[in-house]
Write an enzyme that holds these catalytic residues in place. Sequence first.
Site, PDB file in Angstrom:
ATOM      1  N   CYS A   1      -7.379  -6.934   7.558  1.00 30.36           N
ATOM      2  CA  CYS A   1      -8.489  -6.399   6.764  1.00 30.36           C
ATOM      3  C   CYS A   1      -8.045  -5.157   6.006  1.00 30.36           C
ATOM      4  CB  CYS A   1      -9.652  -6.038   7.675  1.00 30.36           C
ATOM      5  SG  CYS A   1     -10.097  -7.336   8.829  1.00 30.36           S
TER       6      CYS A   1
ATOM      7  N   GLU B   1     -11.508  -3.845   0.239  1.00 33.30           N
ATOM      8  CA  GLU B   1     -12.885  -3.374   0.378  1.00 33.30           C
ATOM      9  C   GLU B   1     -13.642  -3.668  -0.920  1.00 33.30           C
ATOM     10  OE1 GLU B   1     -12.930   0.750   1.477  1.00 33.30           O
ATOM     11  OE2 GLU B   1     -11.729   0.394   3.287  1.00 33.30           O
ATOM     12  N   PRO B   2     -14.985  -3.592  -0.872  1.00 30.95           N
ATOM     13  CA  PRO B   2     -15.737  -3.885  -2.097  1.00 30.95           C
ATOM     14  C   PRO B   2     -15.276  -3.033  -3.284  1.00 30.95           C
ATOM     15  CG  PRO B   2     -17.208  -3.790  -0.212  1.00 30.95           C
ATOM     16  CD  PRO B   2     -15.856  -3.397   0.292  1.00 30.95           C
TER      17      PRO B   2
ATOM     18  N   SER C   1      -7.549  -4.222  -6.029  1.00 31.35           N
ATOM     19  CA  SER C   1      -6.205  -3.920  -6.539  1.00 31.35           C
ATOM     20  C   SER C   1      -5.845  -2.460  -6.266  1.00 31.35           C
ATOM     21  CB  SER C   1      -6.154  -4.170  -8.055  1.00 31.35           C
ATOM     22  OG  SER C   1      -6.431  -5.519  -8.327  1.00 31.35           O
TER      23      SER C   1
ATOM     24  N   GLU D   1      -3.230 -11.521  -2.639  1.00 31.00           N
ATOM     25  CA  GLU D   1      -1.893 -10.944  -2.399  1.00 31.00           C
ATOM     26  C   GLU D   1      -1.365 -10.229  -3.644  1.00 31.00           C
ATOM     27  OE1 GLU D   1      -1.585 -11.328   1.393  1.00 31.00           O
ATOM     28  OE2 GLU D   1       0.359 -11.048   0.456  1.00 31.00           O
ATOM     29  N   GLY D   2      -2.272  -9.591  -4.365  1.00 34.01           N
ATOM     30  CA  GLY D   2      -1.926  -8.934  -5.623  1.00 34.01           C
ATOM     31  C   GLY D   2      -2.135  -9.900  -6.773  1.00 34.01           C
ATOM     32  N   THR D   3      -3.039  -9.551  -7.698  1.00 39.08           N
ATOM     33  CA  THR D   3      -3.308 -10.437  -8.847  1.00 39.08           C
ATOM     34  C   THR D   3      -2.046 -10.539  -9.718  1.00 39.08           C
ATOM     35  OG1 THR D   3      -4.002  -8.629 -10.285  1.00 39.08           O
ATOM     36  CG2 THR D   3      -5.723  -9.634  -8.913  1.00 39.08           C
TER      37      THR D   3
END
Length: 405
Positions: A128, A131-132, A136, A385-387
């Site tokens: 986890c 978060e909202p 990124s 996993e990272g855009t």
Amino acid sequence: MSAFSLQLTDDQRTVRDWVHAFAADVLRPAAAEWDEREETPWPILQEAAKAGLYSLDFFSTQAFDPTGLGIPLAMEELFWGDAGLGLAITGTTLAAAGVVANGTPDQVATWAPQMFGTPDDVKVAAFCSSEPDAGSDVSAMRTRATHDDTTGEWILNGVKTWATNGGIAHIHVVVATVDPALGARGQASFVVPPATPGLTQGQKFKKHGIRASHTAEVVLDNVRIPGDCLLGGKDKLDERLARAREGTRSGRTNAAMATFESSRPAVGAQAVGIARAAYEYALDYAKTREQFGRPIIDNQAVAFTLADMRTRIDAARLLVWRASWMAATGQPFDAAEGSMSKLYAGETAKWVTTNAMQILGGNGFTRDYPVERMHRDSAVYTIFEGTSEIQRLVIARTISGTPIR
Ligand SMILES: Cc1cc2nc3c(=O)[nH]c(=O)nc-3n(C[C@H](O)[C@H](O)[C@H](O)COP(=O)(O)OP(=O)(O)OC[C@H]3O[C@@H](n4cnc5c(N)ncnc54)[C@H](O)[C@@H]3O)c2cc1C
């Protein structure tokens, strides 16, 4: 000095073929059902555990392959079988990797086996971080960890989102900020043991793809955990925070980057598996489907698309293998080669599945054909996993040495 070779060893071929057989015999027949049910496929996890595939032993053995190819080979085959079920099987490894990357040997020995449970009592784990308001931008994380100096416990408060296995996990690994003023350098990772009061599941997301994998919010309301659940230990954290406050550059940022560069190729390998599955289906279809009195593959428009698909898939796999080999052999990621592999493989999966759907025509648009599901499943590979944009940012910063925004 040994000669350069891309030839797999006998052991690697054996493991690859074994995972492939499981993917073909167990995952493929179950894929459509669990995609529709949108539930954690516990019976499939149990079958994988009984076969020895869903286990700490299997994943750690592959992770220690000195060539680096153990994990990508297994990932590609599992996700060739089905991405939703593949992620249900491999989601726990994300949390396990979080413990291995930050924990002491004792912590790894205590927590990692519990994450998988046993074949008769299968468990999953969750990592986890997101978060909202901190996706990124990890430095914007608000979940707070405070130390209770009287009891020595840590108290976690905040809301995590997008957690794979969040809320249903036996063990949650939670990243939280200890000192918000220090941004990402003020953060630490914690293990939340099973059934700790105060940790609850928030909303479970209804997703576009990988629907057999559970994704949910995790709410942390005064979650008290023992002091030794801080991964790496308090002394190490205190030293790190002191260095950060003095403004001394710690090795941590580099270490965190190196961890990402090492883990991203595994996600790239998953994308390669989805792309290969869609390509193989489209190739067979194009050879048998006839229009204008001949197979549609007789048209260059279709055949060239298949040629491009195969070329891109092989290129993606080579990038994944290179980065995996670099991680295993301790090469410096001077051009963010791990991020490159994830970027290219994720974009390839999306491109290949879109074009595979086109080759299937109307059939490709229906749930009666698996390419529709692969197309939905592939979409997350340019997001999690990272855009793709964040991968490009990392690559651009690394190759230029400038803080590009
Ligand atoms: C199915 C699924 C499973 C997941 N599992 C986990 C998990 O187990 N644990 C976990 O912690 N997280 C998990 N995630 C979260 C995932 O890592 C985040 O969704 C991802 O990091 C993007 O964050 P965001 O969704 O907040 O998008 P945002 O950060 O809000 O991005 C929105 C858009 O803005 C772009 N953007 C943002 N900043 C920049 C910039 N500087 N330059 C250019 N473009 C930019 C992004 O590329 C994107 O296109 C999961 C997500 C999904 C969808």
